[in-house]
Design an enzyme around this catalytic site. Structure first.
Site, PDB file in Angstrom:
ATOM      1  CB  CYS A 103      59.190 -26.454 -22.959  1.00 34.92           C
ATOM      2  SG  CYS A 103      59.964 -24.999 -23.286  1.00 34.92           S
ATOM      3  CG  HIS A 104      64.316 -25.540 -23.692  1.00 33.39           C
ATOM      4  ND1 HIS A 104      63.197 -24.532 -23.622  1.00 33.39           N
ATOM      5  CD2 HIS A 104      65.236 -24.899 -24.330  1.00 33.39           C
ATOM      6  CE1 HIS A 104      63.538 -23.529 -24.349  1.00 33.39           C
ATOM      7  NE2 HIS A 104      64.674 -23.654 -24.781  1.00 33.39           N
TER       8      HIS A 104
END
Length: 172
Positions: A103-104
């Site tokens: 994800c991030h």
């Protein structure tokens, strides 16, 4: 089995920490959480997970671990404001140790300038940042690069992320 360093702070994506760390532990690996200070209590952004931090960043060295795990959520963006976490991440990439970022999570690798020429993926809102950092971005559930870096986009990609991360850990 592998000792896995996990860089994490408040507002991490709960499932992106819980599911991989459970999979790693179930396979016999050890997962250690690292934040600013050992003993800190942090909370996931969904409110499903509370984590007590094992080590402060000043108490560990990359050489103490076999692999690095970077869960997503808002955690990576907060951590990359602190150069100690950026340098810790960079050390794993430079040493060609396994790195798992979902994800991030790749935001720490962007700040570490460690994605140039690498095949990778991440959450769609950081895709352009990854490209600016020199990554060859692919919108796929999981991307494995040079038998070292495993990246995925979202919690929906966790089965593929866990599968490929565990494959890499078999070689450690």
């Amino acid at each position: 089995m592998a000792k896995i360093a996990t860089l994490i702070t408040n507002m991490f994506e709960d499932s992106e920490y819980i599911e991989p760390s459970t999979a790693f532990n179930n396979a016999g690996h050890e997962v250690f959480t690292i934040e600013k200070k050992a003993g800190n209590e942090i909370k996931g952004k969904q409110g499903e997970a509370n984590v007590t931090i094992d080590y402060g960043i000043d108490d560990v060295k990359p050489e103490d671990f076999d692999a690095l795990f970077l869960p997503g959520g808002f955690s990576p963006d907060q951590l990359r404001a602190d150069e100690r976490f950026v340098e810790f991440s960079k050390a794993f990439m430079d040493a060609k140790k396994p790195v798992f970022a979902i994800c991030h999570g790749p935001q720490l690798l962007i700040s570490a300038k460690a994605l140039e020429g690498r095949d990778a993926t991440g959450f769609k809102s950081i895709a352009q940042d990854m490209k600016y950092a020199g990554a060859k971005y692919a919108d796929k559930e999981v991307v494995v690069c040079q038998n070292q870096l495993v990246t995925s986009r979202t919690p929906e990609d966790l089965p593929a992320f866990n599968r490929e991360s565990l494959k890499l850990l078999e070689q450690v």
